[in-house]
Write a protein that holds these residues in place. Structure first.
Motif, PDB file in Angstrom:
ATOM      1  N   ASP A  10      -0.472   5.221 -10.818  1.00  0.00           N
ATOM      2  CA  ASP A  10      -0.281   5.140 -11.946  1.00  0.00           C
ATOM      3  C   ASP A  10       0.019   4.095 -12.528  1.00  0.00           C
ATOM      4  O   ASP A  10      -0.540   3.011 -12.574  1.00  0.00           O
ATOM      5  N   CYS A  11       1.685   4.266 -11.793  1.00  0.00           N
ATOM      6  CA  CYS A  11       2.259   2.494 -12.455  1.00  0.00           C
ATOM      7  C   CYS A  11       2.776   1.536 -11.769  1.00  0.00           C
ATOM      8  O   CYS A  11       2.907   0.761 -11.982  1.00  0.00           O
ATOM      9  N   GLY A  12       2.166   1.440 -10.163  1.00  0.00           N
ATOM     10  CA  GLY A  12       2.285   0.311  -9.402  1.00  0.00           C
ATOM     11  C   GLY A  12       3.548   0.179  -8.968  1.00  0.00           C
ATOM     12  O   GLY A  12       3.585  -0.712  -7.843  1.00  0.00           O
ATOM     13  N   GLN A  13       4.701   1.533  -8.749  1.00  0.00           N
ATOM     14  CA  GLN A  13       5.850   1.142  -8.617  1.00  0.00           C
ATOM     15  C   GLN A  13       5.721   1.453  -6.505  1.00  0.00           C
ATOM     16  O   GLN A  13       5.090   2.661  -6.273  1.00  0.00           O
ATOM     17  N   LEU A  14       6.413   0.810  -6.436  1.00  0.00           N
ATOM     18  CA  LEU A  14       7.061   0.962  -4.745  1.00  0.00           C
ATOM     19  C   LEU A  14       8.113   2.023  -4.730  1.00  0.00           C
ATOM     20  O   LEU A  14       8.858   1.967  -5.485  1.00  0.00           O
ATOM     21  N   ASN A  15       7.494   3.260  -3.756  1.00  0.00           N
ATOM     22  CA  ASN A  15       8.176   3.948  -3.834  1.00  0.00           C
ATOM     23  C   ASN A  15       8.522   4.608  -1.727  1.00  0.00           C
ATOM     24  O   ASN A  15       6.993   3.705  -0.704  1.00  0.00           O
ATOM     25  N   CYS A  28       6.254   9.832  -7.942  1.00  0.00           N
ATOM     26  CA  CYS A  28       7.249   8.678  -7.877  1.00  0.00           C
ATOM     27  C   CYS A  28       8.327   8.939  -8.586  1.00  0.00           C
ATOM     28  O   CYS A  28       7.786   9.390  -9.291  1.00  0.00           O
ATOM     29  N   GLY A  29       9.294   7.647  -8.191  1.00  0.00           N
ATOM     30  CA  GLY A  29      10.613   7.655  -8.980  1.00  0.00           C
ATOM     31  C   GLY A  29      10.340   7.314 -10.099  1.00  0.00           C
ATOM     32  O   GLY A  29      11.470   7.736 -10.992  1.00  0.00           O
ATOM     33  N   THR A  30       9.874   7.020 -10.440  1.00  0.00           N
ATOM     34  CA  THR A  30       9.381   6.232 -11.540  1.00  0.00           C
ATOM     35  C   THR A  30       8.700   6.460 -12.563  1.00  0.00           C
ATOM     36  O   THR A  30       9.306   7.312 -14.312  1.00  0.00           O
ATOM     37  N   LYS A  50      -1.661  -4.600  -4.493  1.00  0.00           N
ATOM     38  CA  LYS A  50      -0.638  -3.991  -4.039  1.00  0.00           C
ATOM     39  C   LYS A  50      -0.848  -3.530  -2.980  1.00  0.00           C
ATOM     40  O   LYS A  50       0.025  -3.263  -2.201  1.00  0.00           O
ATOM     41  N   ALA A  51      -1.487  -2.197  -3.490  1.00  0.00           N
ATOM     42  CA  ALA A  51      -1.412  -1.552  -2.552  1.00  0.00           C
ATOM     43  C   ALA A  51      -2.091  -1.552  -0.689  1.00  0.00           C
ATOM     44  O   ALA A  51      -1.266  -0.839   0.434  1.00  0.00           O
ATOM     45  N   ARG A  54       1.218  -3.358   0.618  1.00  0.00           N
ATOM     46  CA  ARG A  54       2.447  -2.431   0.304  1.00  0.00           C
ATOM     47  C   ARG A  54       2.500  -1.702   1.766  1.00  0.00           C
ATOM     48  O   ARG A  54       3.428  -0.623   2.393  1.00  0.00           O
ATOM     49  N   ASP A  55       1.264  -0.668   1.114  1.00  0.00           N
ATOM     50  CA  ASP A  55       1.720   0.496   1.648  1.00  0.00           C
ATOM     51  C   ASP A  55       1.416   1.121   3.230  1.00  0.00           C
ATOM     52  O   ASP A  55       0.714   0.296   3.930  1.00  0.00           O
ATOM     53  N   THR A  56       2.352   2.116   3.671  1.00  0.00           N
ATOM     54  CA  THR A  56       2.045   1.972   5.310  1.00  0.00           C
ATOM     55  C   THR A  56       1.314   3.760   5.519  1.00  0.00           C
ATOM     56  O   THR A  56       0.722   3.594   7.012  1.00  0.00           O
TER      57      THR A  56
END
Length: 141
Positions: A10-15, A28-30, A50-51, A54-56
């Motif tokens: 939704d917001c693109g923030q990394l968690n 999401c923490g954001t 981005k995902a 960066r995503d594992t």
């Protein structure tokens, strides 16, 4: 303790999420959005880039378009597979009509095409409509 990195769809923030919490509905923490939704989520090209990088956790992308008959036939199967794979993989959809640069960037020659990404790499690709059970089997292979 092992952690997984997830991009909020939704917001693109990394968690960073403890691996054992993936099936517990992490948010999401954001923005509070679900990080491991039990359904396929529509995303844009920026979020995909981005995902995918960066995503594992495995990210399975359905490249589709609204005018594509096989894409429309596969849509409910892809959503069903998303529920079956919840907590183990995330399934997302990218509309290639709305995001035409995606076709060139990811070498999409026909739709529907699914690509699975993990830890910044494309790990497999499949073109053509599939049933939910085949999608699940393919994603877990």
């Amino acid at each position: 303790m092992a952690h997984e990195t997830l991009t909020c769809l939704d917001c693109g923030q990394l968690n960073k999420i403890p691996s054992e919490r993936l099936k517990a509905g992490p948010k999401c923490g954001t923005c509070g959005a679900k990080l491991m939704p039990a359904k396929a989520v529509q995303i844009d090209l920026k979020t995909l880039e981005k995902a995918a990088k960066r995503d594992t956790v495995p990210l399975v992308v359905d490249f589709w378009a609204p005018w594509c008959g096989p894409c429309r036939m596969m849509a409910p199967e892809f959503t069903k597979a998303a529920g079956d794979l919840s907590g183990r993989a995330r399934l997302v959809k990218l509309n290639t009509q709305d995001h035409q640069a995606a076709g060139a960037k990811y070498g999409i020659r026909g739709i529907p095409t699914m690509i699975q990404f993990r830890k910044g790499r494309e790990v497999r690709r499949q073109s053509g409509a599939m049933q939910a059970s085949a999608i699940v089997g393919w994603a877990q292979a």
